[in-house]
Write a protein that holds these residues in place. Structure first.
Motif, PDB file in Angstrom:
ATOM      1  N   SER A  12       0.898  -1.137  -0.006  1.00 52.97           N
ATOM      2  CA  SER A  12      -0.012   0.134  -0.197  1.00 52.97           C
ATOM      3  C   SER A  12       0.831   1.148   0.140  1.00 52.97           C
ATOM      4  CB  SER A  12      -0.985  -0.043   1.268  1.00 52.97           C
ATOM      5  OG  SER A  12      -1.934  -1.011   0.994  1.00 52.97           O
ATOM      6  N   PHE A  13       1.924   1.264   0.867  1.00 58.99           N
ATOM      7  CA  PHE A  13       2.716   2.322   0.842  1.00 58.99           C
ATOM      8  C   PHE A  13       3.420   2.739  -0.449  1.00 58.99           C
ATOM      9  CE2 PHE A  13       7.216   3.640   1.193  1.00 58.99           C
ATOM     10  CZ  PHE A  13       7.160   5.010   1.481  1.00 58.99           C
ATOM     11  N   GLU A  14       4.005   1.507  -1.346  1.00 65.09           N
ATOM     12  CA  GLU A  14       4.657   1.775  -2.418  1.00 65.09           C
ATOM     13  C   GLU A  14       3.715   2.363  -3.351  1.00 65.09           C
ATOM     14  OE1 GLU A  14       6.014   1.015  -6.266  1.00 65.09           O
ATOM     15  OE2 GLU A  14       4.461  -0.093  -5.434  1.00 65.09           O
ATOM     16  N   SER A  15       2.474   1.585  -3.488  1.00 71.94           N
ATOM     17  CA  SER A  15       1.588   2.145  -4.498  1.00 71.94           C
ATOM     18  C   SER A  15       1.281   3.809  -4.262  1.00 71.94           C
ATOM     19  CB  SER A  15       0.149   1.467  -4.574  1.00 71.94           C
ATOM     20  OG  SER A  15      -0.705   1.730  -5.635  1.00 71.94           O
ATOM     21  N   ALA A  16       1.043   4.121  -2.867  1.00 67.28           N
ATOM     22  CA  ALA A  16       0.529   5.390  -2.819  1.00 67.28           C
ATOM     23  C   ALA A  16       1.768   6.543  -2.617  1.00 67.28           C
ATOM     24  CB  ALA A  16       0.211   5.572  -1.227  1.00 67.28           C
ATOM     25  N   ALA A  17       3.225   5.988  -2.555  1.00 67.78           N
ATOM     26  CA  ALA A  17       4.106   6.823  -3.053  1.00 67.78           C
ATOM     27  C   ALA A  17       4.363   7.029  -4.375  1.00 67.78           C
ATOM     28  CB  ALA A  17       5.436   6.080  -2.211  1.00 67.78           C
ATOM     29  N   GLN A  18       4.339   5.983  -5.256  1.00 67.17           N
ATOM     30  CA  GLN A  18       4.127   6.191  -6.629  1.00 67.17           C
ATOM     31  C   GLN A  18       3.149   7.114  -7.001  1.00 67.17           C
ATOM     32  OE1 GLN A  18       3.561   2.642  -8.977  1.00 67.17           O
ATOM     33  NE2 GLN A  18       4.546   3.554 -10.764  1.00 67.17           N
ATOM     34  N   HIS A  19       1.983   6.989  -6.785  1.00 65.69           N
ATOM     35  CA  HIS A  19       0.939   8.131  -7.282  1.00 65.69           C
ATOM     36  C   HIS A  19       0.612   9.180  -6.555  1.00 65.69           C
ATOM     37  CE1 HIS A  19       0.332   4.784 -10.015  1.00 65.69           C
ATOM     38  NE2 HIS A  19      -0.186   3.758  -9.187  1.00 65.69           N
ATOM     39  N   THR A  32     -10.041  -0.326  -0.459  1.00 66.75           N
ATOM     40  CA  THR A  32     -10.807   0.875  -0.260  1.00 66.75           C
ATOM     41  C   THR A  32      -9.778   2.074   0.238  1.00 66.75           C
ATOM     42  OG1 THR A  32     -11.063   0.585   2.083  1.00 66.75           O
ATOM     43  CG2 THR A  32     -12.862  -0.287   0.643  1.00 66.75           C
ATOM     44  N   GLN A  33     -10.043   3.246  -0.090  1.00 69.07           N
ATOM     45  CA  GLN A  33      -9.071   4.399   0.293  1.00 69.07           C
ATOM     46  C   GLN A  33      -8.805   4.232   1.729  1.00 69.07           C
ATOM     47  OE1 GLN A  33      -9.678   7.324   2.152  1.00 69.07           O
ATOM     48  NE2 GLN A  33      -7.726   8.461   1.692  1.00 69.07           N
ATOM     49  N   THR A  34      -9.738   3.850   2.640  1.00 69.16           N
ATOM     50  CA  THR A  34      -9.668   3.955   4.009  1.00 69.16           C
ATOM     51  C   THR A  34      -8.477   2.830   4.309  1.00 69.16           C
ATOM     52  OG1 THR A  34     -11.912   4.403   4.497  1.00 69.16           O
ATOM     53  CG2 THR A  34     -10.602   3.768   6.222  1.00 69.16           C
ATOM     54  N   LEU A  38      -4.950   3.354   6.262  1.00 69.54           N
ATOM     55  CA  LEU A  38      -4.820   2.737   7.480  1.00 69.54           C
ATOM     56  C   LEU A  38      -3.466   1.830   7.333  1.00 69.54           C
ATOM     57  CD1 LEU A  38      -5.635   1.779  10.333  1.00 69.54           C
ATOM     58  CD2 LEU A  38      -7.091  -0.039   9.391  1.00 69.54           C
ATOM     59  N   HIS A  39      -3.276   1.357   6.427  1.00 70.42           N
ATOM     60  CA  HIS A  39      -2.054   0.381   6.044  1.00 70.42           C
ATOM     61  C   HIS A  39      -0.813   1.308   6.234  1.00 70.42           C
ATOM     62  CE1 HIS A  39      -4.008  -3.012   3.546  1.00 70.42           C
ATOM     63  NE2 HIS A  39      -4.231  -2.992   4.783  1.00 70.42           N
TER      64      HIS A  39
END
Length: 289
Positions: A12-19, A32-34, A38-39
């Motif tokens: 989750s962190f890697e994907s959020a960091a990429q985008h 979900t975004q939530t 949370l992750h």
């Protein structure tokens, strides 16, 4: 050895960091975004370090977040590569890759057969645009862009360092910066600053009058140069590839570093394409070194 954090949190962190978006990461991961948020918060708590700064409608990586995202992305790429190497890539994958036309013709296309040999189960659909800001309507899995980075609302990852060189027709000999300035010059529309940057590095400015020729791609500029129509300033990697494939041009002066580079953009890929995307992006980073 420190225990690894939960792998779902890491993904989750890697994907959020990429985008730079929990929402896009959630779409990519089928969560979900939530859940993604949370992750990431759970990962930050376990590491004892903030990975993102959060503001209204804006997400940014901290310095530690940038360093961790880079290391994690490399590790995931290695895992994807090892899995495909040992067990074979998934069959029937089609990746759509968007890249500027000159990069496609003068760097990427000649190297795609190498990728196909490594990963025969992955097909590549290459689509091109002329300039970095051109928007094509089709959905892409991987996007490669040349420029200064920092495009609004887009997460990027720098994968190259570039240098500029002047080129002339084969047999033309070396050009002093002053002789280059005198022309005749072949300008590349959208990249006129390459000539400016090269001459500025030698304490000169471009002439005020128009160039002999103006074209919209480096490919066309090199054709004119090869035919004896003038001089151009291009990326060194493009010139070397053209020379290697028999283009009758030569590098006519010393290279000058430029602060522009090739960047991978944070494009969301469908879950079923993710392994192929990781493999292709890892391969791009390799060939641009």
């Amino acid at each position: 050895m420190r225990k690894l954090p939960n792998l779902a949190w890491l993904r989750s962190f890697e994907s959020a960091a990429q985008h730079l978006s929990f929402t896009v990461a959630a779409q990519e991961l089928g969560l979900t975004q939530t859940a993604v948020s949370l992750h990431v918060r759970s990962l930050e708590a376990e590491l004892g370090c903030k990975l993102f700064t959060r503001a209204a409608r804006r997400l940014a990586l901290t310095e530690m977040g940038k360093a961790y995202a880079y290391s994690l992305r490399q590790a995931l790429g290695d895992m994807a590569f090892s899995t495909a190497s040992l067990f074979g890539a998934e069959t029937g994958q089609m990746l759509t890759v968007r890249v500027q036309m000159s990069t496609a013709g003068l760097w990427l296309a000649p190297r795609l057969p190498e990728f196909a040999k490594r990963h025969p189960g992955i097909s590549v659909r290459l689509v091109s645009n002329i300039w970095a800001r051109s928007e094509a309507p089709e959905q892409v899995d991987v996007e490669l862009r040349f420029g200064s980075g920092g495009w609004d609302g887009v997460a990027t990852r720098k994968i190259s360092a570039e240098r500029l060189v002047p080129v002339c027709a084969a047999g033309g000999g070396r050009l002093t910066p002053e002789k280059l300035r005198q022309g005749p010059l072949v300008q590349i529309l959208g990249f006129e600053d390459m000539l400016l940057r090269y001459l500025n590095a030698h304490g000169l400015v471009p002439p005020g009058d128009a160039a002999q020729f103006a074209v919209d791609t480096t490919v066309a500029a090199l054709e004119i140069v090869a035919a004896g129509g003038g001089y151009a300033v291009v990326l060194e990697r493009f010139a070397l590839t053209a020379i290697g494939t028999g283009k009758r041009i030569e590098i006519a002066g010393d290279p000058v570093p430029v602060d522009q580079a090739h960047y991978l953009l944070g494009v969301a890929a469908p879950a079923e394409q993710d392994a192929g995307k990781q493999l292709f992006e890892a391969w791009l980073e390799e060939i641009f070194q």
